[in-house]
Scaffold this motif. Structure first.
Motif, mmCIF file in Angstrom:
data_model
loop_
_atom_site.group_PDB
_atom_site.id
_atom_site.type_symbol
_atom_site.label_atom_id
_atom_site.label_comp_id
_atom_site.label_asym_id
_atom_site.label_seq_id
_atom_site.Cartn_x
_atom_site.Cartn_y
_atom_site.Cartn_z
ATOM 1 N N LEU A 260 0.920 -1.251 0.080
ATOM 2 C CA LEU A 260 0.159 -0.014 -0.138
ATOM 3 C C LEU A 260 0.834 1.429 -0.059
ATOM 4 C CD1 LEU A 260 -2.868 0.953 0.283
ATOM 5 C CD2 LEU A 260 -2.901 0.791 2.583
ATOM 6 N N VAL A 261 2.083 1.280 0.567
ATOM 7 C CA VAL A 261 2.908 2.267 0.675
ATOM 8 C C VAL A 261 3.036 3.066 -0.675
ATOM 9 C CG1 VAL A 261 5.154 3.009 1.322
ATOM 10 C CG2 VAL A 261 4.018 1.357 2.570
ATOM 11 N N THR A 262 3.180 2.587 -1.927
ATOM 12 C CA THR A 262 3.415 3.030 -3.033
ATOM 13 C C THR A 262 2.085 3.754 -3.593
ATOM 14 O OG1 THR A 262 5.009 1.550 -4.013
ATOM 15 C CG2 THR A 262 4.163 2.933 -5.451
ATOM 16 N N GLY A 263 1.064 3.326 -3.263
ATOM 17 C CA GLY A 263 -0.303 3.827 -3.585
ATOM 18 C C GLY A 263 -0.517 5.094 -2.574
ATOM 19 N N ILE A 264 0.071 5.006 -1.532
ATOM 20 C CA ILE A 264 -0.160 6.224 -0.474
ATOM 21 C C ILE A 264 0.828 7.314 -1.205
ATOM 22 C CG2 ILE A 264 0.219 6.997 1.755
ATOM 23 C CD1 ILE A 264 -0.221 3.957 2.624
ATOM 24 N N ALA A 265 1.951 7.099 -1.415
ATOM 25 C CA ALA A 265 2.901 7.992 -1.923
ATOM 26 C C ALA A 265 2.192 8.676 -3.175
ATOM 27 C CB ALA A 265 4.235 7.494 -2.078
ATOM 28 N N ASP A 266 1.787 7.980 -4.117
ATOM 29 C CA ASP A 266 1.087 8.390 -5.399
ATOM 30 C C ASP A 266 -0.045 9.379 -4.936
ATOM 31 O OD1 ASP A 266 2.930 7.198 -7.136
ATOM 32 O OD2 ASP A 266 1.554 5.471 -7.485
ATOM 33 N N ALA A 267 -0.680 9.103 -4.077
ATOM 34 C CA ALA A 267 -1.930 9.947 -3.628
ATOM 35 C C ALA A 267 -1.325 11.132 -3.079
ATOM 36 C CB ALA A 267 -2.900 8.990 -2.674
ATOM 37 N N MET A 268 -0.183 10.850 -2.271
ATOM 38 C CA MET A 268 0.280 12.304 -1.818
ATOM 39 C C MET A 268 0.683 13.253 -2.739
ATOM 40 S SD MET A 268 0.782 13.615 1.179
ATOM 41 C CE MET A 268 1.694 14.709 1.985
ATOM 42 N N ILE A 269 1.486 12.581 -3.674
ATOM 43 C CA ILE A 269 2.151 13.625 -4.714
ATOM 44 C C ILE A 269 1.015 14.074 -5.661
ATOM 45 C CG2 ILE A 269 3.495 13.350 -6.799
ATOM 46 C CD1 ILE A 269 5.095 11.156 -5.539
ATOM 47 N N ALA B 38 -7.996 14.504 5.030
ATOM 48 C CA ALA B 38 -7.841 14.289 3.908
ATOM 49 C C ALA B 38 -8.503 15.084 2.827
ATOM 50 C CB ALA B 38 -8.237 12.877 3.628
ATOM 51 N N ARG B 39 -9.294 15.800 3.200
ATOM 52 C CA ARG B 39 -9.911 16.555 2.227
ATOM 53 C C ARG B 39 -9.827 17.993 2.352
ATOM 54 N NH1 ARG B 39 -15.935 13.666 2.827
ATOM 55 N NH2 ARG B 39 -15.669 14.852 4.608
ATOM 56 N N SER B 40 -9.198 18.493 3.368
ATOM 57 C CA SER B 40 -8.820 20.004 3.572
ATOM 58 C C SER B 40 -7.636 20.403 3.277
ATOM 59 C CB SER B 40 -9.287 20.144 5.039
ATOM 60 O OG SER B 40 -8.359 19.569 6.049
ATOM 61 N N GLY B 41 -7.420 21.503 3.009
ATOM 62 C CA GLY B 41 -6.006 22.055 2.824
ATOM 63 C C GLY B 41 -5.745 21.562 1.366
ATOM 64 N N ARG B 42 -4.488 21.048 1.077
ATOM 65 C CA ARG B 42 -4.031 20.098 -0.033
ATOM 66 C C ARG B 42 -4.624 18.713 0.175
ATOM 67 N NH1 ARG B 42 1.779 18.658 -2.127
ATOM 68 N NH2 ARG B 42 1.183 17.100 -3.757
ATOM 69 N N PRO B 43 -5.473 18.321 -0.612
ATOM 70 C CA PRO B 43 -5.959 16.873 -0.416
ATOM 71 C C PRO B 43 -5.004 15.827 -0.438
ATOM 72 C CG PRO B 43 -7.379 17.798 -1.832
ATOM 73 C CD PRO B 43 -5.935 18.839 -1.619
ATOM 74 N N GLY B 44 -4.975 14.796 0.532
ATOM 75 C CA GLY B 44 -4.004 13.557 0.365
ATOM 76 C C GLY B 44 -4.470 12.520 1.243
ATOM 77 N N PRO B 45 -3.345 11.697 1.501
ATOM 78 C CA PRO B 45 -4.264 10.319 2.420
ATOM 79 C C PRO B 45 -3.616 10.473 3.439
ATOM 80 C CG PRO B 45 -1.715 10.041 1.156
ATOM 81 C CD PRO B 45 -2.245 11.451 0.658
ATOM 82 N N VAL B 46 -4.582 9.618 4.377
ATOM 83 C CA VAL B 46 -4.573 9.519 5.693
ATOM 84 C C VAL B 46 -4.383 7.873 6.053
ATOM 85 C CG1 VAL B 46 -5.889 9.941 7.715
ATOM 86 C CG2 VAL B 46 -5.677 11.768 6.351
ATOM 87 N N VAL B 47 -3.727 7.495 6.990
ATOM 88 C CA VAL B 47 -3.556 6.075 7.258
ATOM 89 C C VAL B 47 -4.056 5.909 8.570
ATOM 90 C CG1 VAL B 47 -2.053 4.144 7.422
ATOM 91 C CG2 VAL B 47 -1.835 5.868 5.635
#
Length: 186
Positions: A2-11, A69-78
């Motif tokens: 899952l780590v690669t997918g999380i990193a992609d979601a962050m980028i 996850a949705r506020s500011g710059r959106p991104g992943p939360v684990v």
């Protein structure tokens, strides 16, 4: 995996909530079978992570996770949830309360004036400026502002894969898509 997918979601600024199973809280730190330091592994590639060890934390932490996850710059939360938190009963009735702010989390929504001034200076001094339009243009709904800026400055625009619809592809300043599968190599 899952780590690669999380990193992609962050980028890519993609909001995502990842729920990860963990050993019982009494086994944490004992090198138990399949115990993994999910928090340590995902800290560099997500907006926020949290290990839930008590089922009573689940409603509040889930609400915070969606807010972050949705506020500011959106991104992943684990969320790393121990086995006992998954199977034990709540000690009080479930309450689904939406999170709208947090004491320790204040995403910057308005850029600093100094940053804008410095960016304008760099653009004005650039010999061959080039704009790369990505997912952020679409998230912020700034397609029209991008087009007007490009036309005012005459700076060519290329797109990332996730920014393909951020700038008209038939515009004379459009240079194509960058990246491995793109059609433009600077």
């Amino acid at each position: 995996n899952l780590v690669t997918g999380i990193a992609d979601a962050m980028i890519d600024s993609t909001p995502m909530i990842c729920l990860v199973g963990q050993v019982k809280d009494t086994l944490l730190g004992t090198d138990a079978f399949q115990e993994t330091d999910v928090i340590g592994m995902t800290t560099p590639v997500c907006k926020w992570n949290y290990q839930i060890v008590n089922p009573d934390e689940i409603p509040e932490i889930m609400a915070k996770a969606f807010y972050i996850a949705r506020s500011g710059r959106p991104g992943p939360v684990v969320l790393d949830i121990t086995k006992n938190a998954q199977f034990d009963r709540l000690s009080r009735p479930f309450a689904n309360k939406k999170c709208t702010s947090m004491v320790s989390y204040h995403p910057r929504l308005i850029p600093k004036q100094e940053s804008i001034t410095e960016a304008a200076k760099l653009i004005n001094e650039a010999q061959r400026p080039f704009l790369l339009a990505g997912h952020g243009v679409l998230i912020s709904k700034a397609e029209e502002e991008l087009r007007l800026f490009a036309e005012k400055t005459g700076i060519p625009v290329a797109s990332t894969l996730l920014g393909l619809s951020a700038f008209p592809t038939d515009h004379p300043l459009y240079a194509g898509m960058l990246g491995m599968h793109g059609n433009y190599a600077p």
